[in-house]
Write an enzyme that holds these catalytic residues in place. Sequence first.
Site, PDB file in Angstrom:
ATOM      1  N   ARG A 298       0.834  -1.188   0.000  1.00  0.00           N
ATOM      2  CA  ARG A 298       0.000   0.000   0.000  1.00  0.00           C
ATOM      3  C   ARG A 298       0.884   1.260   0.000  1.00  0.00           C
ATOM      4  O   ARG A 298       2.095   1.161   0.087  1.00  0.00           O
ATOM      5  CB  ARG A 298      -0.955  -0.020   1.210  1.00  0.00           C
ATOM      6  CG  ARG A 298      -0.184  -0.391   2.490  1.00  0.00           C
ATOM      7  CD  ARG A 298      -0.635   0.264   3.707  1.00  0.00           C
ATOM      8  NE  ARG A 298      -0.584   1.680   3.622  1.00  0.00           N
ATOM      9  CZ  ARG A 298       0.529   2.414   3.796  1.00  0.00           C
ATOM     10  NH1 ARG A 298       1.703   1.845   4.033  1.00  0.00           N
ATOM     11  NH2 ARG A 298       0.483   3.721   3.732  1.00  0.00           N
ATOM     12  N   GLY A 299       0.192   2.432  -0.061  1.00  0.00           N
ATOM     13  CA  GLY A 299       0.947   3.678  -0.173  1.00  0.00           C
ATOM     14  C   GLY A 299       1.112   3.985  -1.661  1.00  0.00           C
ATOM     15  O   GLY A 299       1.549   3.116  -2.434  1.00  0.00           O
TER      16      GLY A 299
ATOM     17  N   ARG B 221      -7.147  -0.800  -7.386  1.00  0.00           N
ATOM     18  CA  ARG B 221      -7.558   0.307  -6.498  1.00  0.00           C
ATOM     19  C   ARG B 221      -7.704   1.587  -7.339  1.00  0.00           C
ATOM     20  O   ARG B 221      -6.926   1.787  -8.285  1.00  0.00           O
ATOM     21  CB  ARG B 221      -6.529   0.550  -5.362  1.00  0.00           C
ATOM     22  CG  ARG B 221      -6.537  -0.530  -4.302  1.00  0.00           C
ATOM     23  CD  ARG B 221      -5.651  -0.161  -3.112  1.00  0.00           C
ATOM     24  NE  ARG B 221      -6.333   0.713  -2.165  1.00  0.00           N
ATOM     25  CZ  ARG B 221      -5.726   1.304  -1.138  1.00  0.00           C
ATOM     26  NH1 ARG B 221      -4.429   1.127  -0.943  1.00  0.00           N
ATOM     27  NH2 ARG B 221      -6.408   2.063  -0.286  1.00  0.00           N
TER      28      ARG B 221
ATOM     29  N   GLN C 116      -3.062   2.667   9.806  1.00  0.00           N
ATOM     30  CA  GLN C 116      -1.728   2.780   9.204  1.00  0.00           C
ATOM     31  C   GLN C 116      -0.802   3.644  10.059  1.00  0.00           C
ATOM     32  O   GLN C 116       0.414   3.466  10.052  1.00  0.00           O
ATOM     33  CB  GLN C 116      -1.826   3.390   7.794  1.00  0.00           C
ATOM     34  CG  GLN C 116      -2.391   2.479   6.727  1.00  0.00           C
ATOM     35  CD  GLN C 116      -3.886   2.647   6.584  1.00  0.00           C
ATOM     36  OE1 GLN C 116      -4.581   3.006   7.533  1.00  0.00           O
ATOM     37  NE2 GLN C 116      -4.400   2.383   5.406  1.00  0.00           N
TER      38      GLN C 116
ATOM     39  N   ASP D 176      -2.252  10.866  -2.452  1.00  0.00           N
ATOM     40  CA  ASP D 176      -2.523   9.796  -3.417  1.00  0.00           C
ATOM     41  C   ASP D 176      -2.793  10.349  -4.805  1.00  0.00           C
ATOM     42  O   ASP D 176      -2.663   9.644  -5.803  1.00  0.00           O
ATOM     43  CB  ASP D 176      -3.686   8.926  -2.942  1.00  0.00           C
ATOM     44  CG  ASP D 176      -3.226   8.044  -1.801  1.00  0.00           C
ATOM     45  OD1 ASP D 176      -3.099   8.541  -0.670  1.00  0.00           O
ATOM     46  OD2 ASP D 176      -2.932   6.862  -2.059  1.00  0.00           O
TER      47      ASP D 176
ATOM     48  N   ASN E  46      -5.924  12.308  -0.084  1.00  0.00           N
ATOM     49  CA  ASN E  46      -5.040  11.516   0.778  1.00  0.00           C
ATOM     50  C   ASN E  46      -5.933  10.750   1.760  1.00  0.00           C
ATOM     51  O   ASN E  46      -7.162  10.894   1.755  1.00  0.00           O
ATOM     52  CB  ASN E  46      -4.034  12.417   1.501  1.00  0.00           C
ATOM     53  CG  ASN E  46      -2.942  11.614   2.199  1.00  0.00           C
ATOM     54  OD1 ASN E  46      -2.346  10.718   1.586  1.00  0.00           O
ATOM     55  ND2 ASN E  46      -2.696  11.883   3.455  1.00  0.00           N
TER      56      ASN E  46
HETATM   57  O1  MRU Z   1      -4.883   3.102   1.830  1.00  0.00           O
HETATM   58  P1  MRU Z   1      -3.398   3.344   1.855  1.00  0.00           P
HETATM   59  O2  MRU Z   1      -2.749   2.847   3.095  1.00  0.00           O
HETATM   60  O3  MRU Z   1      -2.735   2.881   0.593  1.00  0.00           O
HETATM   61  O4  MRU Z   1      -3.270   4.927   1.871  1.00  0.00           O
HETATM   62  C1  MRU Z   1      -2.015   5.522   1.877  1.00  0.00           C
HETATM   63  C2  MRU Z   1      -2.072   6.968   2.032  1.00  0.00           C
HETATM   64  O5  MRU Z   1      -3.113   7.590   2.034  1.00  0.00           O
HETATM   65  C3  MRU Z   1      -0.774   7.700   2.109  1.00  0.00           C
HETATM   66  O6  MRU Z   1      -0.907   8.837   2.903  1.00  0.00           O
HETATM   67  C4  MRU Z   1      -0.399   8.090   0.697  1.00  0.00           C
HETATM   68  O7  MRU Z   1      -0.293   7.030  -0.169  1.00  0.00           O
HETATM   69  C5  MRU Z   1       0.691   9.029   0.659  1.00  0.00           C
HETATM   70  S1  MRU Z   1       2.295   8.706   0.358  1.00  0.00           S
HETATM   71  C6  MRU Z   1       3.083   7.512   0.615  1.00  0.00           C
END
Ligand code: MRU
Length: 345
Positions: free
Chosen positions: A45-46, A88, A195, A236, A246
């Site tokens: 993720r991220g 996603r 997270q 994101d 985000n």
């Molecule tokens: O649902 P996730 O855990 O993939 O979401 C991640 C985020 O919202 C982070 O803040 C984002 O990807 C920013 S940078 C690494």
Amino acid sequence: MKYAIEFKHETLRVVDQTLLPARYKEIEIKTLAAAWNAIKTLKVRGAPLIGVFAAYSVWVGIRNVNTASHESLRKKIDSVIDYLRTSRPTAVNLFWALERVRETVKTSKITSVPSLKKLVLDEAKRIDAEDKELCRLMGEHGVKLFKPGDRILTHCNTGFLATAGDGTALSVIYEAARRYKKVKVYSDETRPLLQGSRLTVWELMRRKVDVTQICDNTAGYLMQKGMIDRAIVGADRITANGGVANKIGTYTVAVLCYTHGIPFYVAAPSTTFDLKIEDISQIPIEERSSDEVCSVFGARIAPEGANALNYAFDTTPPELITAIITEKGVIRPPYKKNIAKIIGK
Ligand code: MRU
């Protein structure tokens, strides 16, 4: 493994992030279905990491294709990319990386099947290496906005578990901690999937950065008491006029910062910008299962049969953002003009 993803000896391995912090487990991604599932279920993720991982996953999806025809392999590559695009919807890095691989294949004149497979893998490796460098540069540019002794609020996870390198917002924090030693981080736990507490606190503790976990609803009170000097988050997707999608709860942090006169920074590489979109209302926001809200680690915290709304992301308008830190430098308002100048080139 130094980072959350590793490609070595023709093997793609990732840390299963759904198990942290209770268990650190590396898994091998052997099939396209496993890759898709890893993104969908947040094992990987991220935003930047999803992009890097998806690029490698294209290779996973074609490496065993048995054909002598480069045309049929090209068709297969397209269908693998189309499939991975459905994993996603919000992080634009996923689409950016997949389209970059697609374009590399499309514009190559290669007619040998093994060479075409290698071309895909080499492009994934390049995206991986580049992301590590983008993280480093965000740290270098962003640290100039920070001061020794800063008390910093962050939301979600934006570090070495969310990118191929040291992170986006956390890369800036790591650099500030390296240079100024005394920074203090408050990490929002980031409901519903935690997270912040599961991943960010784990990361920062491993790197010996002073971190204190708070419930999401504690941030406002800390600001009222003068305990936060600045906030920094990742993104994101960022629109052409500087609006940001985000993790859900980011908008709340931005409004709180605005109310208290606290700088609110976003750190993201150019691969997170979607210059085709002007307005935040055009960003597709992922909705996930209500079970993620009604249960924690398998235990119900709401009555059986209860329903919950589970938006995974929210959007923050540009007016609330003090500056956007990228690998190309720090972007300040007016965003439309400055993003076009710095990122649109
Ligand atoms: O649902 P996730 O855990 O993939 O979401 C991640 C985020 O919202 C982070 O803040 C984002 O990807 C920013 S940078 C690494």
